[in-house]
Design a protein around this motif. Structure first.
Motif, short mmCIF file in Angstrom:
data_model
loop_
_atom_site.label_atom_id
_atom_site.label_comp_id
_atom_site.label_asym_id
_atom_site.label_seq_id
_atom_site.Cartn_x
_atom_site.Cartn_y
_atom_site.Cartn_z
N ARG A 201 -31.92 48.34 21.86
CA ARG A 201 -30.63 48.15 20.89
C ARG A 201 -31.30 48.43 19.37
N ARG A 202 -32.44 47.80 19.24
CA ARG A 202 -33.07 47.88 17.87
C ARG A 202 -33.40 49.33 17.44
N LEU A 203 -34.13 50.09 18.48
CA LEU A 203 -34.39 51.37 18.26
C LEU A 203 -33.24 52.34 17.88
N ARG A 204 -32.26 52.03 18.51
CA ARG A 204 -30.75 52.99 18.31
C ARG A 204 -30.17 52.34 16.92
N ASP A 205 -30.40 51.01 16.70
CA ASP A 205 -29.70 50.66 15.27
C ASP A 205 -30.78 49.53 14.67
N PRO A 206 -31.65 50.20 13.82
CA PRO A 206 -32.48 49.56 12.92
C PRO A 206 -31.68 48.32 11.96
N ASP A 207 -30.69 48.43 11.95
CA ASP A 207 -30.09 47.50 10.90
C ASP A 207 -29.74 46.16 11.77
N LEU A 208 -29.89 46.25 13.16
CA LEU A 208 -29.45 45.06 13.85
C LEU A 208 -30.39 43.64 13.65
N TRP A 209 -29.80 42.81 13.29
CA TRP A 209 -30.50 41.58 13.61
C TRP A 209 -30.69 40.74 14.56
N VAL A 210 -31.70 40.17 15.09
CA VAL A 210 -31.76 39.49 16.45
C VAL A 210 -32.31 38.11 16.21
N ILE A 211 -31.60 37.36 16.46
CA ILE A 211 -31.91 35.83 16.21
C ILE A 211 -32.00 35.15 17.62
N GLU A 212 -32.96 34.13 17.65
CA GLU A 212 -33.06 33.26 18.81
C GLU A 212 -32.83 31.92 18.15
N LEU A 213 -31.72 31.36 19.12
CA LEU A 213 -31.43 29.78 18.88
C LEU A 213 -31.66 29.04 20.07
N ASP A 214 -32.37 27.77 19.94
CA ASP A 214 -32.97 27.06 20.86
C ASP A 214 -32.32 25.72 20.64
N ILE A 215 -31.32 25.46 21.10
CA ILE A 215 -30.26 24.25 20.77
C ILE A 215 -29.34 24.24 21.67
N PRO A 216 -29.02 22.95 22.17
CA PRO A 216 -27.90 22.71 22.97
C PRO A 216 -26.58 23.13 22.35
N ASP A 217 -25.71 23.95 23.28
CA ASP A 217 -24.63 24.65 22.69
C ASP A 217 -24.93 25.60 21.60
N SER A 218 -25.78 26.45 21.94
CA SER A 218 -26.28 27.31 20.89
C SER A 218 -25.10 28.47 20.81
N GLN A 219 -24.29 28.72 21.77
CA GLN A 219 -23.30 29.66 21.86
C GLN A 219 -22.19 29.14 20.72
N ARG A 220 -21.88 28.05 20.75
CA ARG A 220 -20.80 27.46 19.78
C ARG A 220 -21.28 27.45 18.49
N PHE A 221 -22.70 27.05 18.16
CA PHE A 221 -23.24 27.50 17.04
C PHE A 221 -23.06 28.90 16.26
N ALA A 222 -23.36 29.89 17.10
CA ALA A 222 -23.38 31.14 16.73
C ALA A 222 -21.80 31.56 16.61
N ALA A 223 -20.84 31.28 17.43
CA ALA A 223 -19.64 31.62 17.15
C ALA A 223 -18.75 30.84 15.92
N GLU A 224 -19.29 29.71 15.68
CA GLU A 224 -18.74 29.08 14.39
C GLU A 224 -19.28 29.88 13.33
N THR A 225 -20.31 30.30 13.28
CA THR A 225 -20.80 31.28 11.91
C THR A 225 -20.37 32.50 11.79
N LEU A 226 -20.76 33.35 13.31
CA LEU A 226 -20.32 34.55 13.09
C LEU A 226 -18.99 35.07 13.24
N CYS A 227 -18.08 34.10 13.79
CA CYS A 227 -16.51 34.35 14.08
C CYS A 227 -15.71 33.71 13.33
N ALA A 228 -16.36 32.84 12.20
CA ALA A 228 -15.11 32.14 11.42
C ALA A 228 -14.40 33.23 10.30
N ASP A 229 -13.25 33.00 10.24
CA ASP A 229 -12.56 33.80 9.17
C ASP A 229 -12.35 32.96 8.12
#
Length: 106
Positions: free
Chosen positions: A78-106
């Motif tokens: 994906r990075r080869l096709r889109d060099p602007d892409l960020w790739v972040i690793e989260l190692d924490i319980p309920d990491s999906q919630r952490f990502a959603a609260e940050t990336l999808c908050a309006d």
């Protein structure tokens, strides 16, 4: 309404994970203003990929982009096709919630 720059969203997500006792790191740095963000969520030794997108209901949400195999190879391609892409690793319980609260908050 304008969205916050990607670099600020990434910084906030990593800070929140750290403050909650978890760990977050940047695997690949993307465009600081408008790069998309792909989150590698690690929980109980298992990894999944999530990104902001439009769900089946037409609303912005976190989309599961986990490939059937070779998770690392997938995001590297994906990075080869889109060099602007960020790739972040989260190692924490309920990491999906952490990502959603940050990336999808309006």
């Amino acid at each position: 309404m304008s969205r916050l720059p990607s670099g600020i969203l990434v910084s906030a997500m990593l800070r929140r994970a750290n403050d909650a006792g978890g760990f977050g790191t940047v695997l690949a740095k993307g465009d600081p203003q408008a790069g998309a963000v792909l989150v590698v969520a690690v929980e109980a030794g298992e990894s999944r990929l999530f990104e902001r997108g439009i769900g089946p209901d037409g609303r912005v949400g976190l989309i599961d982009s986990t490939p059937a195999d070779d998770l690392t190879g997938y995001w590297r391609r994906r990075r080869l096709r889109d060099p602007d892409l960020w790739v972040i690793e989260l190692d924490i319980p309920d990491s999906q919630r952490f990502a959603a609260e940050t990336l999808c908050a309006d």
